[in-house]
Design a protein around this motif. Structure first.
Motif, PDB file in Angstrom:
ATOM      1  N   TYR A 198      -9.401  12.767 -26.722  1.00  0.00           N
ATOM      2  CA  TYR A 198      -9.709  11.214 -26.670  1.00  0.00           C
ATOM      3  C   TYR A 198     -10.636  10.884 -28.003  1.00  0.00           C
ATOM      4  CZ  TYR A 198      -8.394  11.078 -21.823  1.00  0.00           C
ATOM      5  OH  TYR A 198      -7.884  11.227 -20.670  1.00  0.00           O
ATOM      6  N   GLU A 199     -11.643  11.934 -28.330  1.00  0.00           N
ATOM      7  CA  GLU A 199     -12.325  11.818 -29.352  1.00  0.00           C
ATOM      8  C   GLU A 199     -11.781  11.892 -30.728  1.00  0.00           C
ATOM      9  OE1 GLU A 199     -15.042  15.070 -28.822  1.00  0.00           O
ATOM     10  OE2 GLU A 199     -16.086  14.094 -27.281  1.00  0.00           O
ATOM     11  N   ALA A 200     -10.594  12.758 -30.727  1.00  0.00           N
ATOM     12  CA  ALA A 200      -9.720  12.715 -31.964  1.00  0.00           C
ATOM     13  C   ALA A 200      -9.294  11.132 -32.228  1.00  0.00           C
ATOM     14  CB  ALA A 200      -8.727  13.490 -31.789  1.00  0.00           C
ATOM     15  N   GLY A 201      -8.738  10.400 -30.916  1.00  0.00           N
ATOM     16  CA  GLY A 201      -8.053   9.235 -30.946  1.00  0.00           C
ATOM     17  C   GLY A 201      -9.078   8.198 -31.661  1.00  0.00           C
ATOM     18  N   ASP A 202     -10.487   8.494 -30.993  1.00  0.00           N
ATOM     19  CA  ASP A 202     -11.483   7.550 -31.584  1.00  0.00           C
ATOM     20  C   ASP A 202     -11.785   7.897 -33.256  1.00  0.00           C
ATOM     21  OD1 ASP A 202     -11.974   6.643 -29.045  1.00  0.00           O
ATOM     22  OD2 ASP A 202     -13.556   7.916 -28.726  1.00  0.00           O
ATOM     23  N   ALA A 203     -11.553   9.103 -33.577  1.00  0.00           N
ATOM     24  CA  ALA A 203     -11.834   9.505 -34.853  1.00  0.00           C
ATOM     25  C   ALA A 203     -10.981   8.805 -35.951  1.00  0.00           C
ATOM     26  CB  ALA A 203     -11.936  10.994 -34.923  1.00  0.00           C
ATOM     27  N   LEU A 204      -9.315   8.742 -35.127  1.00  0.00           N
ATOM     28  CA  LEU A 204      -8.574   8.135 -36.058  1.00  0.00           C
ATOM     29  C   LEU A 204      -8.635   6.604 -36.084  1.00  0.00           C
ATOM     30  CD1 LEU A 204      -5.503  10.245 -35.053  1.00  0.00           C
ATOM     31  CD2 LEU A 204      -6.453  10.172 -37.326  1.00  0.00           C
ATOM     32  N   GLY A 205      -9.662   6.003 -35.516  1.00  0.00           N
ATOM     33  CA  GLY A 205      -9.586   4.493 -35.199  1.00  0.00           C
ATOM     34  C   GLY A 205      -8.627   4.078 -34.424  1.00  0.00           C
ATOM     35  N   PHE A 206      -8.173   4.838 -33.455  1.00  0.00           N
ATOM     36  CA  PHE A 206      -7.250   4.077 -32.551  1.00  0.00           C
ATOM     37  C   PHE A 206      -7.985   3.439 -31.403  1.00  0.00           C
ATOM     38  CE2 PHE A 206      -3.716   7.294 -32.755  1.00  0.00           C
ATOM     39  CZ  PHE A 206      -3.401   6.955 -34.117  1.00  0.00           C
ATOM     40  N   ARG A 207      -7.485   2.273 -30.830  1.00  0.00           N
ATOM     41  CA  ARG A 207      -8.069   1.610 -29.683  1.00  0.00           C
ATOM     42  C   ARG A 207      -7.699   2.231 -28.337  1.00  0.00           C
ATOM     43  NH1 ARG A 207      -9.773  -3.351 -30.218  1.00  0.00           N
ATOM     44  NH2 ARG A 207      -9.637  -4.350 -32.256  1.00  0.00           N
ATOM     45  N   ARG A 208      -8.339   1.837 -27.270  1.00  0.00           N
ATOM     46  CA  ARG A 208      -8.369   2.623 -26.198  1.00  0.00           C
ATOM     47  C   ARG A 208      -6.658   2.765 -25.771  1.00  0.00           C
ATOM     48  NH1 ARG A 208     -12.554   1.588 -21.738  1.00  0.00           N
ATOM     49  NH2 ARG A 208     -10.706   0.942 -20.856  1.00  0.00           N
ATOM     50  N   HIS A 209      -5.958   1.740 -25.681  1.00  0.00           N
ATOM     51  CA  HIS A 209      -4.704   1.843 -25.154  1.00  0.00           C
ATOM     52  C   HIS A 209      -3.801   2.446 -26.153  1.00  0.00           C
ATOM     53  CE1 HIS A 209      -4.471  -1.884 -27.287  1.00  0.00           C
ATOM     54  NE2 HIS A 209      -3.013  -1.414 -27.547  1.00  0.00           N
ATOM     55  N   LYS A 210      -4.200   2.637 -27.299  1.00  0.00           N
ATOM     56  CA  LYS A 210      -3.293   3.399 -28.372  1.00  0.00           C
ATOM     57  C   LYS A 210      -3.248   4.700 -28.214  1.00  0.00           C
ATOM     58  CE  LYS A 210      -1.507   2.520 -33.047  1.00  0.00           C
ATOM     59  NZ  LYS A 210      -1.658   2.166 -34.273  1.00  0.00           N
ATOM     60  N   THR A 211      -4.830   5.180 -27.879  1.00  0.00           N
ATOM     61  CA  THR A 211      -5.089   6.525 -27.550  1.00  0.00           C
ATOM     62  C   THR A 211      -4.134   7.168 -26.459  1.00  0.00           C
ATOM     63  OG1 THR A 211      -7.413   6.163 -28.368  1.00  0.00           O
ATOM     64  CG2 THR A 211      -6.731   8.244 -27.390  1.00  0.00           C
ATOM     65  N   MET A 212      -4.284   6.082 -25.437  1.00  0.00           N
ATOM     66  CA  MET A 212      -3.466   6.422 -24.215  1.00  0.00           C
ATOM     67  C   MET A 212      -2.140   6.879 -24.351  1.00  0.00           C
ATOM     68  SD  MET A 212      -3.884   6.850 -20.858  1.00  0.00           S
ATOM     69  CE  MET A 212      -5.332   6.456 -20.305  1.00  0.00           C
ATOM     70  N   ARG A 213      -1.424   5.599 -25.165  1.00  0.00           N
ATOM     71  CA  ARG A 213      -0.058   5.766 -25.161  1.00  0.00           C
ATOM     72  C   ARG A 213       0.483   6.808 -26.320  1.00  0.00           C
ATOM     73  NH1 ARG A 213       3.089   2.727 -28.369  1.00  0.00           N
ATOM     74  NH2 ARG A 213       1.179   1.597 -29.569  1.00  0.00           N
ATOM     75  N   LEU A 214      -0.288   6.859 -27.434  1.00  0.00           N
ATOM     76  CA  LEU A 214       0.330   7.991 -28.492  1.00  0.00           C
ATOM     77  C   LEU A 214      -0.422   9.535 -28.236  1.00  0.00           C
ATOM     78  CD1 LEU A 214       0.083   5.880 -31.874  1.00  0.00           C
ATOM     79  CD2 LEU A 214       2.135   6.446 -30.215  1.00  0.00           C
ATOM     80  N   ILE A 215      -1.562   9.441 -27.693  1.00  0.00           N
ATOM     81  CA  ILE A 215      -2.250  10.918 -27.606  1.00  0.00           C
ATOM     82  C   ILE A 215      -2.020  11.365 -26.180  1.00  0.00           C
ATOM     83  CG2 ILE A 215      -4.059  12.295 -27.991  1.00  0.00           C
ATOM     84  CD1 ILE A 215      -4.691  10.412 -30.300  1.00  0.00           C
ATOM     85  N   VAL A 216      -2.455  10.467 -25.134  1.00  0.00           N
ATOM     86  CA  VAL A 216      -2.760  10.926 -23.900  1.00  0.00           C
ATOM     87  C   VAL A 216      -1.339  11.109 -23.072  1.00  0.00           C
ATOM     88  CG1 VAL A 216      -4.152  10.789 -21.728  1.00  0.00           C
ATOM     89  CG2 VAL A 216      -5.081  10.242 -23.875  1.00  0.00           C
TER      90      VAL A 216
END
Lengths: 260, 276, 260
Positions: free
Chosen positions: C158-176
């Protein structure tokens, strides 16, 4: 051009049916039945419904000028399903009893036959008194007047309840239960068939008006007594014009209607 | 050199930052309100539909049904556990025939519905009455209760065999080797070293299996056994009162939740030496 | 087009098609596919079972995903609400849940409509009730599987998603989500196999699934063992096909893990 005429026709038909909407809605009836109670109602291998109830229902619908469709429902849940408007009327050999009258409204009876008890041919049970049935296991279909009958009049017998009549028939021919109680017509039809060759009718049982009620009627929702009256009138009409007798003769060689 | 002569005076704690109202909180409140509404509605149905005659008439029957369910499930689990032992060992055997038979048994019973198995045993074997009478087993298959027990034992034995096998195989090889290094015989090593560790692994799946069995046991109602579900169907068929199902739901929930809690305590106690 | 498609499907029908299994027994056996045999009825039952299970999965998965999200939310109330849901539906027997939905939903819908002033007939049929009941049970179990899969994904993702500047749902969709599916797949496969078996309960409320159809055949033909054996075998085959297919999917999902 062609298309526009068609659309026009379709629109006018739609308009007509809208106009006639209220009348049509009344004349469309969904009939609930069980489909596992030969010879009154049962399913054939091709999925069609057949039996006395079904033919009577069709004749009544013709008489009432209604277009009827049939729906099968398990017996256990057939009254709740009626109340939940899954169908408008139950035509499934349902006896008119005080207990059921609290839940639904009935037409007058369309036939009335007594209950009976059937046992295996080699059964030691000699008569149908509560004393000789003491300690025996009797089968009946659940939520039927016959089950209530056994509970009241044969309190010392063990009662087993089955979802449909087919299942207790299997179990009595296997010898799992010592006897079954059901309508005499159902049982005598069955013992005459190959499947029922295991068994014989021991004796008819005396009618208990409190339990057996006034014969089989057509059940509708409690608020729709007008529909029940229409069914009553239609029953009288098909009895008067001979349709009833014609249908009865296809299935039985005696009068199932009983006393007037 | 300076010395601190005055301490910083005590100050009040910073004001708590109020958590902003998030979507999650709103959703939580809405769903909880729905639950409360549902509970209230059910409570009102029970209060409005309260009928002492019905309660007196069907109450004892419910308790009897409860007892039938509990005894049926208890016996099935115990007998199933006994039957599962040889099956589990056959599954782990090197003999391919034995292994294959046990595998087929487990696969068959785990991938067909309990309802179909029960029907097969009750109605299916019922049609072999003469043969069963000839071998003197008819008294057993005559009774619906025994048929229910039989199918439950066969079914749960398949599941329990897999639980047991999985648990035994989960014990690391090193434990076997350690025991061998200590010069313990294989039998003692199994009883004293492998099995205790395996049973701790198996504890949770065993609990789940009992819960599944308790819920699955409701199907015997369909073959004329008056268990909790059977009594419910009986009461419903006489009264057409929807409450009958709600009462059954309450009984089942209490049983299953009670068992879960007991199991959680048991697990906590038995694994306390593993806590770090 | 539709006609040729359905003709193609008929030709490939594994039970009653031209090369179907039930054809092997000849045209006049009790499981042949015509009016004399029960083959076509049973084939219909298989279709109902498969359709029901397939229709349940998406609903159950979405519900389960939402509940898993709620169960790991930071909000106490939402966690409580999700906890109540899973406790209830994992504690009730599936059969009871089905009855409650089947009768209860109808009563509920009817009373809601009545309070709004509608007098329409609304039909909650056995298929829909079965789908809802099974989906509810499926979701309460799948939420557990998804929850433990969520927990298996490290915070760093999740933190990596934040570091990349993703929004929450984008982190969810692309990473989680991609990792979640891979981790949860074995558990979900298991739940699918359980679901397939649980569909048999709908036979009790009258839906024409495998158990229901073979049961009718068994009772009418008195060949109980034969037909219930067929029912068991059909479930076995369905389970084998699905574990084969899902094993394929699992290997596909794990492919990125293997190459590392």
């Amino acid at each position: 051009m062609n298309i526009s005429i068609r659309t026009l026709a379709a629109a006018s038909v739609a308009a007509l049916s809208l106009l006639a909407g209220s009348a049509l809605a009344e004349d469309k009836l969904v009939i609930g039945t069980e489909g596992a109670y030969p010879p009154f109602n049962s399913l054939e291998a091709n999925g069609n419904l057949t039996g006395f109830d079904i033919d009577i229902a069709k004749a009544l619908c013709v008489e009432m000028k209604a277009s009827c469709t049939f729906v099968t429902n398990d017996w256990d849940g057939i009254i709740p399903a009626l109340q939940a408007k899954k169908f408008d009327a139950i035509i499934a050999s349902m006896s008119i009893t005080p207990e059921r009258k609290e839940q639904v409204a009935f037409s007058k009876k369309y036939y009335n036959t007594p209950p009976a008890i059937a046992v295996p041919k080699d059964s030691p049970i000699k008569d149908a008194t509560p004393a000789s049935l003491k300690g025996k296991t009797l089968g009946a279909q659940g939520s039927t007047t016959h089950a209530n009958y056994v509970e009241k009049h044969m309190p010392d017998s063990e009662l087993k309840l089955y979802p449909t009549s087919d299942e207790y028939k299997l179990d009595v021919s296997n010898g799992r239960i010592d006897g079954v109680v059901d309508d005499i017509v159902v049982l005598s039809q069955w013992v005459k068939s190959d499947a029922g060759s295991c068994c014989k009718i021991l004796s008819p049982l005396p009618i208990d008006p409190v339990i057996n009620g006034e014969g089989a009627g057509i059940a509708v929702r409690k608020t729709e007594t007008a529909l029940a009256d229409k069914f009553t009138a239609a029953i009288a009409a098909i009895r008067a014009n001979g349709t009833y007798k014609k249908i009865q003769d296809q299935y039985f060689d005696f009068d199932v209607y009983g006393d007037k | 050199m300076t010395a601190v002569t005055e301490l910083i005076p005590a100050r009040p704690a910073p004001a708590a930052v109020r958590a902003p109202i998030s979507v999650a909180r709103i959703a939580g409140i809405v769903v909880l309100a729905l639950w409360a509404l549902l509970a209230f509605g059910l409570l009102m149905t029970v209060i409005n539909g309260w009928d002492e005659a019905k309660f007196l008439r069907y109450g004892p029957r419910y308790l009897h049904g409860l007892w039938v369910t509990v005894s049926l499930v208890g016996l099935s689990i115990v007998l199933g556990a006994l039957l599962s032992i040889p099956i589990a060992f056959a599954r782990m055997a090197k003999n391919r025939l034995l292994n294959g038979i046990a595998y087929c048994y487990v696969y068959l019973f785990r991938s067909t519905p309990l309802l179909a198995q029960l029907f097969l045993i009750y109605y299916g074997l019922g049609s072999f009455k003469p043969q069963l009478e000839a071998v003197g087993l008819w008294w057993f298959f005559r009774e619906a209760w025994y048929c229910g027990l039989f199918s439950f034992v066969l079914n749960t034995a398949a599941y329990q065999a897999e639980i047991l096998r999985g648990a035994i195989e989960s014990v690391p090889r090193g434990q076997h080797e350690g025991a061998a290094a200590l010069g313990l015989s294989r039998r003692i090593a199994f009883r004293k070293i492998i099995l205790p560790q395996a049973l701790i692994v198996a504890l949770r799946p065993y609990g789940n299996e009992i819960v599944l069995m308790m819920k699955g046991s409701a199907v015997v109602a369909i073959v004329t056994v008056y268990d909790l579900m059977g009594e419910t169907r009986y009461a419903f068929s006489r009264t057409f009162d929807y409450q009958t199902y709600l009462w059954a739901a309450i009984f089942y929930l209490i049983m299953v939740e009670g068992l879960r809690q007991v199991w959680a305590v048991l697990e906590k106690r038995l694994t306390r030496h593993l806590k770090r | 087009m539709g006609g040729s498609l359905s003709a193609l499907l008929d030709a490939l029908d594994p039970l009653c098609g031209p090369v179907g299994l039930f054809r092997l027994f000849g045209p006049n056996s009790i499981i042949s596919c015509g009016d004399t045999g029960w083959g076509d009825e049973i084939a219909f039952g298989v279709k109902v079972t498969i359709t029901l299970a397939l229709a349940t999965v998406p609903v159950g998965l979405v519900l389960g995903f939402l509940i898993a999200l709620a169960a790991q939310s930071e909000d106490r109330l939402l966690r409580l609400a999700a906890g109540i849901y899973t406790t209830i539906f994992r504690g009730l027997p599936e059969l009871l849940t089905l009855f409650i939905v089947y009768y209860g939903a109808q009563i509920l819908a009817q009373s809601v409509l009545a309070s709004l002033g509608f007098e329409e007939r609304i039909e909650i049929n056995a298929f829909f009730a079965g789908m809802v009941a099974l989906a509810v049970v499926f979701s309460s179990y799948s939420s557990e599987v998804l929850l433990s899969a969520f927990r298996a994904i490290p915070r760093g993702q999740y933190e990596a998603g934040d570091a990349l500047g993703f929004r929450r749902h984008k982190t969810m969709r692309l990473i989680v989500l991609p990792q979640l599916i891979r981790i949860a797949l074995p558990g979900l496969t298991n739940l699918w196999l359980i679901l397939l078996k649980d569909t048999s309960y709908v036979s009790v409320v009258g839906l024409a699934d495998i158990v229901r159809q073979t049961g009718v055949a068994a009772r009418v033909s008195k060949e109980a063992f034969f037909f219930y054996f067929i029912a068991c075998m059909l479930y076995l085959v369905l389970a084998m096909i699905s574990s084969f297919g899902l094993g394929f999917v699992e290997r596909w999902a794990q492919r990125s893990g293997v190459s590392r």
